[in-house]
Design an enzyme around this catalytic site. Structure first.
Site, PDB file in Angstrom:
ATOM      1  N   ARG A 275      -7.073  -8.010  -9.184  1.00 54.21           N
ATOM      2  CA  ARG A 275      -7.760  -9.291  -9.408  1.00 54.21           C
ATOM      3  C   ARG A 275      -9.241  -9.029  -9.603  1.00 54.21           C
ATOM      4  O   ARG A 275      -9.699  -7.901  -9.493  1.00 54.21           O
ATOM      5  CB  ARG A 275      -7.578 -10.177  -8.175  1.00 54.21           C
ATOM      6  CG  ARG A 275      -8.079  -9.460  -6.911  1.00 54.21           C
ATOM      7  CD  ARG A 275      -8.087 -10.359  -5.703  1.00 54.21           C
ATOM      8  NE  ARG A 275      -8.115  -9.608  -4.465  1.00 54.21           N
ATOM      9  CZ  ARG A 275      -9.202  -9.154  -3.865  1.00 54.21           C
ATOM     10  NH1 ARG A 275     -10.381  -9.358  -4.414  1.00 54.21           N
ATOM     11  NH2 ARG A 275      -9.141  -8.487  -2.732  1.00 54.21           N
TER      12      ARG A 275
ATOM     13  N   HIS B 266     -14.089  -3.576   8.719  1.00 53.55           N
ATOM     14  CA  HIS B 266     -13.409  -3.308   7.456  1.00 53.55           C
ATOM     15  C   HIS B 266     -13.637  -4.382   6.409  1.00 53.55           C
ATOM     16  O   HIS B 266     -12.907  -4.475   5.428  1.00 53.55           O
ATOM     17  CB  HIS B 266     -11.897  -3.115   7.664  1.00 53.55           C
ATOM     18  CG  HIS B 266     -11.566  -2.121   8.731  1.00 53.55           C
ATOM     19  ND1 HIS B 266     -12.014  -0.829   8.696  1.00 53.55           N
ATOM     20  CD2 HIS B 266     -10.864  -2.237   9.876  1.00 53.55           C
ATOM     21  CE1 HIS B 266     -11.597  -0.185   9.777  1.00 53.55           C
ATOM     22  NE2 HIS B 266     -10.897  -1.026  10.520  1.00 53.55           N
TER      23      HIS B 266
ATOM     24  N   GLU C  70      -2.434   6.730   8.133  1.00 55.47           N
ATOM     25  CA  GLU C  70      -3.346   7.536   7.320  1.00 55.47           C
ATOM     26  C   GLU C  70      -4.265   8.367   8.207  1.00 55.47           C
ATOM     27  O   GLU C  70      -4.640   7.938   9.292  1.00 55.47           O
ATOM     28  CB  GLU C  70      -4.236   6.635   6.445  1.00 55.47           C
ATOM     29  CG  GLU C  70      -3.552   6.156   5.196  1.00 55.47           C
ATOM     30  CD  GLU C  70      -4.444   5.293   4.315  1.00 55.47           C
ATOM     31  OE1 GLU C  70      -5.640   5.127   4.643  1.00 55.47           O
ATOM     32  OE2 GLU C  70      -3.926   4.801   3.310  1.00 55.47           O
TER      33      GLU C  70
ATOM     34  N   LYS D 273       0.809  -1.217   0.000  1.00 59.12           N
ATOM     35  CA  LYS D 273       0.000   0.000   0.000  1.00 59.12           C
ATOM     36  C   LYS D 273       0.848   1.276   0.000  1.00 59.12           C
ATOM     37  O   LYS D 273       0.418   2.301  -0.535  1.00 59.12           O
ATOM     38  CB  LYS D 273      -0.933   0.015   1.212  1.00 59.12           C
ATOM     39  CG  LYS D 273      -2.005  -1.077   1.201  1.00 59.12           C
ATOM     40  CD  LYS D 273      -2.883  -0.986   2.449  1.00 59.12           C
ATOM     41  CE  LYS D 273      -3.594  -2.281   2.767  1.00 59.12           C
ATOM     42  NZ  LYS D 273      -4.732  -2.592   1.914  1.00 59.12           N
TER      43      LYS D 273
HETATM   44  P1  ADP Z   1     -12.976  -7.979  -1.764  1.00 61.24           P
HETATM   45  O1  ADP Z   1     -13.175  -6.537  -1.918  1.00 61.24           O
HETATM   46  O2  ADP Z   1     -12.836  -8.695  -3.063  1.00 61.24           O
HETATM   47  O3  ADP Z   1     -13.904  -8.610  -0.811  1.00 61.24           O
HETATM   48  P2  ADP Z   1     -11.067  -8.595   0.241  1.00 61.24           P
HETATM   49  O4  ADP Z   1      -9.854  -7.796   0.561  1.00 61.24           O
HETATM   50  O5  ADP Z   1     -12.136  -8.643   1.258  1.00 61.24           O
HETATM   51  O6  ADP Z   1     -11.554  -8.026  -1.122  1.00 61.24           O
HETATM   52  O7  ADP Z   1     -10.613 -10.070  -0.095  1.00 61.24           O
HETATM   53  C1  ADP Z   1     -11.353 -11.005  -0.878  1.00 61.24           C
HETATM   54  C2  ADP Z   1     -10.903 -12.385  -0.560  1.00 61.24           C
HETATM   55  O8  ADP Z   1      -9.507 -12.512  -0.659  1.00 61.24           O
HETATM   56  C3  ADP Z   1     -11.291 -12.788   0.832  1.00 61.24           C
HETATM   57  O9  ADP Z   1     -11.712 -14.133   0.805  1.00 61.24           O
HETATM   58  C4  ADP Z   1     -10.010 -12.631   1.620  1.00 61.24           C
HETATM   59  O10 ADP Z   1      -9.976 -13.553   2.675  1.00 61.24           O
HETATM   60  C5  ADP Z   1      -8.977 -12.896   0.581  1.00 61.24           C
HETATM   61  N1  ADP Z   1      -7.769 -12.088   0.781  1.00 61.24           N
HETATM   62  C6  ADP Z   1      -7.641 -10.768   0.606  1.00 61.24           C
HETATM   63  N2  ADP Z   1      -6.385 -10.368   0.808  1.00 61.24           N
HETATM   64  C7  ADP Z   1      -5.686 -11.459   1.121  1.00 61.24           C
HETATM   65  C8  ADP Z   1      -4.317 -11.710   1.433  1.00 61.24           C
HETATM   66  N3  ADP Z   1      -3.426 -10.753   1.452  1.00 61.24           N
HETATM   67  N4  ADP Z   1      -3.953 -12.961   1.705  1.00 61.24           N
HETATM   68  C9  ADP Z   1      -4.862 -13.959   1.672  1.00 61.24           C
HETATM   69  N5  ADP Z   1      -6.153 -13.789   1.365  1.00 61.24           N
HETATM   70  C10 ADP Z   1      -6.571 -12.567   1.098  1.00 61.24           C
HETATM   71  P1  ADP Z   2      -7.729  -3.995   2.841  1.00 57.00           P
HETATM   72  O1  ADP Z   2      -6.534  -4.279   2.019  1.00 57.00           O
HETATM   73  O2  ADP Z   2      -7.745  -4.753   4.107  1.00 57.00           O
HETATM   74  O3  ADP Z   2      -8.984  -4.103   2.022  1.00 57.00           O
HETATM   75  P2  ADP Z   2      -8.108  -1.096   2.722  1.00 57.00           P
HETATM   76  O4  ADP Z   2      -6.985  -0.122   2.730  1.00 57.00           O
HETATM   77  O5  ADP Z   2      -8.792  -1.331   1.446  1.00 57.00           O
HETATM   78  O6  ADP Z   2      -7.564  -2.475   3.301  1.00 57.00           O
HETATM   79  O7  ADP Z   2      -9.166  -0.667   3.828  1.00 57.00           O
HETATM   80  C1  ADP Z   2     -10.231  -1.488   4.218  1.00 57.00           C
HETATM   81  C2  ADP Z   2     -11.381  -0.654   4.788  1.00 57.00           C
HETATM   82  O8  ADP Z   2     -10.940   0.141   5.911  1.00 57.00           O
HETATM   83  C3  ADP Z   2     -11.937   0.352   3.815  1.00 57.00           C
HETATM   84  O9  ADP Z   2     -12.917  -0.218   2.981  1.00 57.00           O
HETATM   85  C4  ADP Z   2     -12.507   1.416   4.735  1.00 57.00           C
HETATM   86  O10 ADP Z   2     -13.777   1.043   5.213  1.00 57.00           O
HETATM   87  C5  ADP Z   2     -11.557   1.431   5.895  1.00 57.00           C
HETATM   88  N1  ADP Z   2     -10.531   2.469   5.714  1.00 57.00           N
HETATM   89  C6  ADP Z   2      -9.350   2.333   5.083  1.00 57.00           C
HETATM   90  N2  ADP Z   2      -8.645   3.476   5.080  1.00 57.00           N
HETATM   91  C7  ADP Z   2      -9.397   4.372   5.741  1.00 57.00           C
HETATM   92  C8  ADP Z   2      -9.220   5.748   6.100  1.00 57.00           C
HETATM   93  N3  ADP Z   2      -8.108   6.418   5.806  1.00 57.00           N
HETATM   94  N4  ADP Z   2     -10.202   6.376   6.790  1.00 57.00           N
HETATM   95  C9  ADP Z   2     -11.337   5.704   7.128  1.00 57.00           C
HETATM   96  N5  ADP Z   2     -11.555   4.424   6.823  1.00 57.00           N
HETATM   97  C10 ADP Z   2     -10.602   3.758   6.143  1.00 57.00           C
HETATM   98 MG    MG Z   3      -9.471  -3.004   0.395  1.00 56.93          MG
END
Ligand code: ADP
Ligand code: ADP
Ligand code: MG
Length: 649
Positions: free
Chosen positions: A297, A235, A200, A116
């Site tokens: 993806r 989240h 952040e 990130k």
């Molecule tokens: P989406 O927006 O597609 O739901 P998520 O971040 O919630 O994205 O992840 C979707 C799927 O991928 C979930 O089943 C989650 O457990 C898996 N996943 C996401 N990131 C990782 C990771 N870094 N390692 C293993 N599994 C992951």
């Molecule tokens: P992941 O890889 O686990 O999906 P993200 O960076 O996409 O991580 O963040 C997951 C969730 O956390 C977002 O969908 C949002 O709801 C919350 N989030 C992330 N960044 C922020 C932020 N700067 N302020 C408020 N909420 C956040």
């Molecule tokens: Mg995300």
């Protein structure tokens, strides 16, 4: 186009990919672990290769075995689905080395967006707004605390390698920073092998809005509009929709432009999602959204985009991976109507959403929706993988209609055998703020008390459970004993005490303590039981399995267990006036007659069942009013045997 592809995944996404491949005439190879030998994705694929033990690290994450399976079966390309190896650049490279096509972006693009912090630097270069914060390399705790202070609390600490909401900590005040930093680092290290974090600004009242992008290897990049995924728990997305409600045209233009710029910056090929955090405290603004991350993806929630654009994103992925140009240009894409997706999980909302693996002995999805699933009735939700059961997707002309359709689909979906989040999802669909598009990512947390409250079963659900537990057909009840001109029967349910009284003409009353709940015109059609209660017409969905009954009523689910006939403690209520047969049997000896005075615990009669004798005892002191059986008569489970005179108050 490829003639054969391998799907390096399981569950609903493997099944969904196979479906499109079949439609396109592309043969499919599934891979499976020991736990998935009989799984739906294995059945649907043309061929299947076993790749190891049930733990993902022993099977679905085994790069060499997946590649070997592809080579062995003559597949030309591999679709990784989501999760598992989908965002692993090393996997993409190894496939290329083996002469196989990775159905996804280049290893280089995955790497650039994989962390990130680096992704945010790249996006700044591309002129895409990023969330204010620190994403540099200095990881000294004191330095990071200073950065957090200058960003201004609240802040969010994120593991740079994080995903699925893991490795993220909200910090409200300076004194909590050090402890949260340490725990985010620990989780990052444990889950992703990387303790590196970024800080952040925490956007308050935020919405999560993401843009679907697609690129090919002819230099074309398009977007397929946005999805709103603001309904989240910890989240993680719970219900998604497309398009985002109340999205002004100029904000959509600015966001989709930023997203296609982001994709162009890394020469992106295939399906990708650019996630933005958006200020949702007021109307959306062109200067009120910031890049969070890119998922390189296919996304879990891609079907809502398919619904509003009329496109099949897996088909697009296969075409692009095979070297074809994107099927449509930007000006050929338009939004049509509104779509919702609800994710059904085997988890227990009353127990902090703990995964609830187990056997789904009956699965049936509501009508009027697309159901993407990896399970059938009788399948297990395995403790080894994500406990998602299905996604229900609806598409209608307006948001109101699409939300009402997904609500209706959830209310008529049955997943019996494990705990599920179905009632929780149904309550969310009925939430007035969500219905009126007044929501941000904190909605579920703010309303958790009512969304997760334990609701006691209403009388209709109890009556229905009693009927079904005894397999009684309300149109033609065949009952053993008659009392005061009416048939009566114990409910036969553990915990829930009471009786059903059959009034004739499909009228049934539920007698509980002093209350009488009368139902008229009780009818059963398959899994539906309906009745009239006063001026209300009620319908419940019922499923019986062994000694368990599941009743669904207005989106709520109630589970009942039948009493164990050999555990007499349930059948006898201390102050009861009646003695009921705990099981079907033959009365062998009757020891009392009307008018006899008895003490609590005195033997009344002996019932023979299952080659055992059961001595029925008096539930209290009193006088026998009547005996409703004769020696050597056969009696049904639940029929009344002896009645005591009512006690004077
Ligand atoms: P989406 O927006 O597609 O739901 P998520 O971040 O919630 O994205 O992840 C979707 C799927 O991928 C979930 O089943 C989650 O457990 C898996 N996943 C996401 N990131 C990782 C990771 N870094 N390692 C293993 N599994 C992951
Ligand atoms: P992941 O890889 O686990 O999906 P993200 O960076 O996409 O991580 O963040 C997951 C969730 O956390 C977002 O969908 C949002 O709801 C919350 N989030 C992330 N960044 C922020 C932020 N700067 N302020 C408020 N909420 C956040
Ligand atoms: Mg995300």
């Amino acid at each position: 186009m490829f003639t054969k592809i391998l799907i390096a995944n399981r569950g609903e996404i493997a099944c969904r990919i196979i479906k499109t491949a079949k439609r396109m005439g592309v043969a499919t190879v599934a891979v499976y672990s020991d736990a998935d030998a009989d799984a739906l994705h294995v059945t649907l694929a043309d061929e299947a290769v076993h790749i190891g033990g049930p733990a993902a690290t022993d099977s679905y994450l085994q790069i060499d075995r997946v590649i070997e399976a592809a080579l062995q079966t003559g597949a030309q390309a591999v679709h990784p689905g989501y999760g598992f190896l989908s965002e692993n650049p090393y996997f993409a490279e190894k496939l290329a080395q083996a002469g196989l096509v990775f159905i996804g972006p280049s290893a280089d693009a995955i790497r650039k967006m994989g962390l990130k912090d680096q992704a945010k630097y790249l996006m700044e270069d591309a002129g895409v707004p990023v969330v204010p914060g620190y994403h540099g390399s200095n990881q000294d705790a004191g330095f990071l605390a200073n950065e957090a202070a200058s960003i201004g609390y609240p802040v969010l600490i994120k593991a740079r390698a994080g995903g699925g909401g893991k490795g993220m900590r909200l910090v409200e005040a300076a004194q909590d920073f050090a402890a949260h930093l340490a725990s985010a680092q620990r989780e990052g290290k444990a889950s992703f092998g990387d303790a590196h974090v970024l800080i952040e600004k925490y956007i308050t009242a935020p919405r999560h809005i993401e843009v679907q992008v697609f690129g090919d290897n002819h230099g074309n990049i398009v977007h397929l509009f946005e999805r709103d995924c603001s309904l989240q728990r910890r989240h993680q997305k719970v219900i998604e929709e497309a398009p985002a409600p109340d999205m002004p045209i100029d904000v959509r233009e600015a966001m989709t432009l930023a997203a296609t710029r982001a994709a162009a910056q890394i020469n992106y090929q295939g399906a990708g999602t650019i996630e933005f955090i958006v200020d949702g405290s007021g109307p959306l603004r062109v200067d009120g959204f910031w890049f969070m991350e890119m998922n390189t993806r296919l996304q879990v929630e891609h079907p809502v985009t398919e619904a509003i654009t009329g496109q099949d994103l897996v088909e697009w992925q296969l075409r692009v991976a095979a070297g074809e140009p994107l099927p449509l240009a930007q000006d050929q894409l338009a939004i049509n109507g509104h779509a919702f997706e609800a994710r059904i999980y085997a988890e227990d909302p009353q127990n902090d959403f703990m995964p609830a693996p187990g056997t789904l002995h009956h699965v049936a999805f509501g009508a009027g929706c697309r159901a993407d699933t990896g399970v059938r009735s009788g399948d297990k939700v395995s403790p080894f993988y994500d406990p998602m059961i299905a996604k229900l997707i609806t598409h209608e002309a307006t948001r109101e209609l699409a939300l009402s359709a997904v609500h209706q689909a959830l209310n008529t979906t049955i997943c019996a055998g494990t705990q599920t989040n179905l009632s929780f999802l149904s309550r969310l669909c009925a939430d007035p703020d969500f219905m009126q598009s007044r929501f941000d990512t904190g909605l579920i947390e703010r309303k958790s008390a009512s969304l997760m409250a334990d609701i006691p079963p209403p009388p209709f659900a109890v009556m229905v459970a009693g009927l079904v537990m005894h397999d009684i057909d309300p149109q033609a009840p065949r009952l053993g004993w008659q009392l005061w001109g009416k048939f009566a029967k114990t409910l036969g349910l553990a915990i829930t005490e009471g009786h059903l009284q059959f009034n004739g003409g499909q009228g049934i009353s539920l007698l509980q303590d002093d209350a009488v709940h009368a139902f008229e015109n009780v009818t059963r059609h398959g899994h539906h039981i309906s009745a009239r209660m006063g001026i209300q017409n009620l319908t419940a969905l019922v499923i019986k399995h062994d000694r368990s009954v599941l009743v669904k009523l207005d989106g709520e689910q109630f589970s009942f267990e039948g009493i164990d006939p050999l555990d007499a403690s349930h059948a006898q209520n201390d102050n009861a006036d009646c003695v009921f047969a705990p099981m079907t049997g033959v009365v062998s000896i009757i020891q009392v007659a009307a008018g006899d005075t008895v003490k609590k615990g005195d033997p009344l009669l002996v019932l023979e069942a299952m080659k055992m004798e059961h001595v029925m005892l008096s539930p209290r002191d009193g006088v026998i009013a009547d005996v409703f059986c004769t020696a050597s008569a056969a009696v049904d489970e639940g029929s009344q045997l002896v009645v005591l005179e009512e006690l004077a108050e």
